[in-house]
Design a protein around this motif. Structure first.
Motif, PDB file in Angstrom:
ATOM      1  N   TYR A 339      -4.906  36.031   3.667  1.00 10.16           N
ATOM      2  CA  TYR A 339      -5.530  34.804   4.168  1.00 10.16           C
ATOM      3  C   TYR A 339      -6.343  34.090   3.088  1.00 10.16           C
ATOM      4  CZ  TYR A 339      -4.670  37.480   8.476  1.00 10.16           C
ATOM      5  OH  TYR A 339      -4.109  38.243   9.468  1.00 10.16           O
ATOM      6  N   GLY A 340      -6.867  34.874   2.136  1.00  9.56           N
ATOM      7  CA  GLY A 340      -7.742  34.284   1.126  1.00  9.56           C
ATOM      8  C   GLY A 340      -7.046  33.251   0.261  1.00  9.56           C
ATOM      9  N   ALA A 341      -5.793  33.505  -0.063  1.00  9.16           N
ATOM     10  CA  ALA A 341      -5.054  32.549  -0.904  1.00  9.16           C
ATOM     11  C   ALA A 341      -4.938  31.198  -0.209  1.00  9.16           C
ATOM     12  CB  ALA A 341      -3.671  33.114  -1.216  1.00  9.16           C
ATOM     13  N   TRP A 342      -4.701  31.220   1.093  1.00 11.96           N
ATOM     14  CA  TRP A 342      -4.594  29.969   1.838  1.00 11.96           C
ATOM     15  C   TRP A 342      -5.960  29.307   1.996  1.00 11.96           C
ATOM     16  CZ3 TRP A 342      -2.263  25.877   2.956  1.00 11.96           C
ATOM     17  CH2 TRP A 342      -2.599  25.099   4.069  1.00 11.96           C
ATOM     18  N   THR A 343      -7.008  30.101   2.242  1.00 14.19           N
ATOM     19  CA  THR A 343      -8.356  29.542   2.378  1.00 14.19           C
ATOM     20  C   THR A 343      -8.770  28.798   1.115  1.00 14.19           C
ATOM     21  OG1 THR A 343      -9.041  31.264   3.954  1.00 14.19           O
ATOM     22  CG2 THR A 343     -10.789  30.132   2.746  1.00 14.19           C
ATOM     23  N   GLU A 344      -8.423  29.354  -0.034  1.00  8.19           N
ATOM     24  CA  GLU A 344      -8.829  28.750  -1.299  1.00  8.19           C
ATOM     25  C   GLU A 344      -8.221  27.367  -1.504  1.00  8.19           C
ATOM     26  OE1 GLU A 344      -8.065  31.376  -4.528  1.00  8.19           O
ATOM     27  OE2 GLU A 344      -9.435  32.938  -3.774  1.00  8.19           O
ATOM     28  N   ILE A 345      -6.947  27.184  -1.109  1.00 12.59           N
ATOM     29  CA  ILE A 345      -6.313  25.886  -1.362  1.00 12.59           C
ATOM     30  C   ILE A 345      -6.377  24.978  -0.131  1.00 12.59           C
ATOM     31  CG2 ILE A 345      -4.782  26.888  -3.074  1.00 12.59           C
ATOM     32  CD1 ILE A 345      -2.501  26.549  -1.007  1.00 12.59           C
ATOM     33  N   SER A 346      -7.028  25.448   0.924  1.00 14.90           N
ATOM     34  CA  SER A 346      -7.182  24.604   2.112  1.00 14.90           C
ATOM     35  C   SER A 346      -8.666  24.337   2.365  1.00 14.90           C
ATOM     36  CB  SER A 346      -6.526  25.260   3.334  1.00 14.90           C
ATOM     37  OG  SER A 346      -7.081  26.545   3.586  1.00 14.90           O
ATOM     38  N   ILE A 347      -9.351  25.210   3.009  1.00 19.51           N
ATOM     39  CA  ILE A 347     -10.753  24.971   3.365  1.00 19.51           C
ATOM     40  C   ILE A 347     -11.632  24.819   2.131  1.00 19.51           C
ATOM     41  CG2 ILE A 347     -12.762  25.971   4.514  1.00 19.51           C
ATOM     42  CD1 ILE A 347     -10.816  27.391   6.418  1.00 19.51           C
ATOM     43  N   GLN A 348     -11.547  25.790   1.213  1.00 17.53           N
ATOM     44  CA  GLN A 348     -12.416  25.749   0.039  1.00 17.53           C
ATOM     45  C   GLN A 348     -12.116  24.535  -0.844  1.00 17.53           C
ATOM     46  OE1 GLN A 348     -12.694  29.450  -2.111  1.00 17.53           O
ATOM     47  NE2 GLN A 348     -13.237  28.435  -4.022  1.00 17.53           N
ATOM     48  N   ALA A 349     -10.855  24.294  -1.109  1.00 19.34           N
ATOM     49  CA  ALA A 349     -10.487  23.169  -1.970  1.00 19.34           C
ATOM     50  C   ALA A 349     -10.885  21.836  -1.332  1.00 19.34           C
ATOM     51  CB  ALA A 349      -8.991  23.204  -2.247  1.00 19.34           C
ATOM     52  N   TYR A 350     -10.680  21.726  -0.035  1.00 20.45           N
ATOM     53  CA  TYR A 350     -11.010  20.475   0.633  1.00 20.45           C
ATOM     54  C   TYR A 350     -12.506  20.211   0.632  1.00 20.45           C
ATOM     55  CZ  TYR A 350     -12.045  17.111   4.225  1.00 20.45           C
ATOM     56  OH  TYR A 350     -12.552  16.029   4.891  1.00 20.45           O
ATOM     57  N   THR A 351     -13.328  21.214   0.977  1.00 18.28           N
ATOM     58  CA  THR A 351     -14.775  20.974   1.020  1.00 18.28           C
ATOM     59  C   THR A 351     -15.325  20.690  -0.368  1.00 18.28           C
ATOM     60  OG1 THR A 351     -15.160  23.376   0.964  1.00 18.28           O
ATOM     61  CG2 THR A 351     -15.166  22.309   3.126  1.00 18.28           C
ATOM     62  N   ASN A 352     -14.775  21.334  -1.400  1.00 17.19           N
ATOM     63  CA  ASN A 352     -15.200  21.026  -2.762  1.00 17.19           C
ATOM     64  C   ASN A 352     -14.851  19.589  -3.124  1.00 17.19           C
ATOM     65  OD1 ASN A 352     -16.180  23.599  -3.127  1.00 17.19           O
ATOM     66  ND2 ASN A 352     -14.374  24.361  -4.220  1.00 17.19           N
ATOM     67  N   ALA A 353     -13.646  19.162  -2.767  1.00 17.34           N
ATOM     68  CA  ALA A 353     -13.225  17.792  -3.061  1.00 17.34           C
ATOM     69  C   ALA A 353     -14.047  16.784  -2.277  1.00 17.34           C
ATOM     70  CB  ALA A 353     -11.738  17.637  -2.755  1.00 17.34           C
ATOM     71  N   ARG A 354     -14.325  17.083  -1.041  1.00 13.88           N
ATOM     72  CA  ARG A 354     -15.136  16.189  -0.209  1.00 13.88           C
ATOM     73  C   ARG A 354     -16.522  15.992  -0.803  1.00 13.88           C
ATOM     74  NH1 ARG A 354     -16.305  17.955   5.897  1.00 13.88           N
ATOM     75  NH2 ARG A 354     -17.608  19.457   4.780  1.00 13.88           N
ATOM     76  N   GLN A 355     -17.093  17.076  -1.340  1.00 15.57           N
ATOM     77  CA  GLN A 355     -18.419  16.966  -1.942  1.00 15.57           C
ATOM     78  C   GLN A 355     -18.396  16.075  -3.177  1.00 15.57           C
ATOM     79  OE1 GLN A 355     -20.025  20.667  -3.464  1.00 15.57           O
ATOM     80  NE2 GLN A 355     -22.112  20.031  -2.975  1.00 15.57           N
ATOM     81  N   ARG A 356     -17.347  16.173  -3.984  1.00 20.25           N
ATOM     82  CA  ARG A 356     -17.247  15.365  -5.201  1.00 20.25           C
ATOM     83  C   ARG A 356     -17.133  13.887  -4.884  1.00 20.25           C
ATOM     84  NH1 ARG A 356     -13.371  19.243  -6.664  1.00 20.25           N
ATOM     85  NH2 ARG A 356     -11.705  17.689  -6.429  1.00 20.25           N
ATOM     86  N   THR A 357     -16.446  13.586  -3.794  1.00 18.94           N
ATOM     87  CA  THR A 357     -16.244  12.176  -3.463  1.00 18.94           C
ATOM     88  C   THR A 357     -17.348  11.600  -2.603  1.00 18.94           C
ATOM     89  OG1 THR A 357     -14.948  12.784  -1.492  1.00 18.94           O
ATOM     90  CG2 THR A 357     -13.738  12.467  -3.556  1.00 18.94           C
TER      91      THR A 357
END
Length: 359
Positions: A339-357
């Protein structure tokens, strides 16, 4: 009609009435739920009450559940025993409180540096976790269900700043579960306390710091009055599942319909509680920082790395306890990897990107 016939007829009616009364109430049960929470405590205590009320409602009163807060029927940490031996029919608590019964119980609450909420439920519902939880709990005459979750927790409240691993030496800190065991590896004097006893222990100096849940619950307990250093993230509880443990004998006496009602009442609360904590924590954090002068601080990288290393050692030891512990550990690790591989490119990646923008 003569007198004899009349009396015989009356007796028949009376007998019929006498027999019918128990039949009407037959199958109705009054269950006791014990908890590890203070009475009506926001989120956790009120969540337990919601679960109790849902069971009563979904069974149309065939199972009426009365809630007893910590200490009202049994002490907080004796909730498991009370259900196991039939003193009560249900408990509402995280199973890491009961690792003294079996060291693998924390896997079904949370494991430090482990699964987040979405991953934990994926493991329980689709990765074999529930089957293993049943296998473990059934040994103690308990049928478990997930019945709440607080999400990722804060690292805790400290009287003094934590700038290095050396600052942890000899620290008197309240933390349960495998997270507490990890802190012991780092020289912390770990103390286990139920929620209702934490504030006084912090106030009197019996402990130097504590973790509890997160901003909403921590604000309610008033820890900010004593300790101003509030650290994140919490390595120890990434998504603690709150269990509803049901006495197995009592559960097996239910009809299939009422068994389903109990299960669905618990699953509903699992989702509802998590949403409530997400909604309330942000507001409470703003209050703590802007109204009460709390210092929000991130653990230094050195300290967090030390936490992670200690967690690996502690978790590995659990797997050595017996064959079931090893099976649980292997299943959990597989879930984290899958599950971790999917979390990294979904939830984690999205929240990091959202913070940058700035979104």
């Amino acid at each position: 009609m003569d007198r004899r016939s009349f009396l015989m007829g009356t007796g028949a009616v009376a007998a019929g009435t006498t027999l019918a009364a128990p039949a009407i109430s037959q199958g109705r049960k009054e269950w006791k739920m014990v908890t590890t929470w203070p009475k009506n405590f926001p989120g956790l205590g009120t969540g337990a009450q919601r679960a109790a009320d849902r069971i009563t409602k979904l069974t149309d009163g065939r199972v009426t559940v009365k809630l007893f807060a910590a200490g009202e029927l049994v002490p907080a940490f004796e909730a498991f025993d009370a259900v196991s031996n039939g003193t009560a029919e249900l408990y509402h608590a995280p199973d890491y409180y009961f690792q003294g019964k079996h060291p693998a119980f924390p896997f079904f609450a949370c494991v430090p540096m482990g699964l987040i909420y979405s991953e934990q439920n994926a493991w329980l519902m689709h990765g074999g976790g529930m089957e293993l939880w049943n296998e473990l709990s059934n040994q103690f005459n308990v049928k478990p269900f997930p019945c709440g979750n607080t999400g990722v927790q804060m690292g805790g409240w400290f009287r003094n700043e934590i700038n290095s691993v050396d600052d942890l030496q000899g620290l008197k800190f309240r933390m349960p579960g495998l997270g507490g065991e990890a802190l012991r590896q780092l020289g912390v004097n770990v103390i286990a306390l139920p929620g209702g006893e934490i504030f006084q222990a912090l106030q009197t100096g019996a402990i130097d710091g504590t973790e509890w849940v997160g901003p909403w619950n921590d604000l309610a307990f008033g820890f900010y009055r004593i300790a101003k250093n509030y650290y994140y993230p919490g390595f120890h509880e990434p998504a603690p599942t709150i269990a509803c443990g049901v006495n197995l004998d009592a559960f097996n006496e239910l009809s299939d319909t009422d068994k389903a009602a109990v299960e669905n009442a618990c699953l509903a609360e699992d989702s509802y509680m998590y949403a409530e904590f997400v909604a309330k924590n942000g507001q409470a954090l703003n209050t703590l920082v802007n109204q009460h002068g709390v210092q929000l601080k991130e653990f230094p990288e050195e300290v967090f790395d030390a936490f992670a290393g200690a967690c690996d050692e502690v978790i590995e030891k659990v797997g050595d306890y017996d064959a079931l512990s090893k099976k649980i550990l292997d299943s959990y690790r597989k879930a984290r990897a899958d599950y971790g591989a999917w979390t990294e490119i979904s939830i984690q990646a999205y929240t990091n990107a959202r913070q940058r923008t700035g979104g």
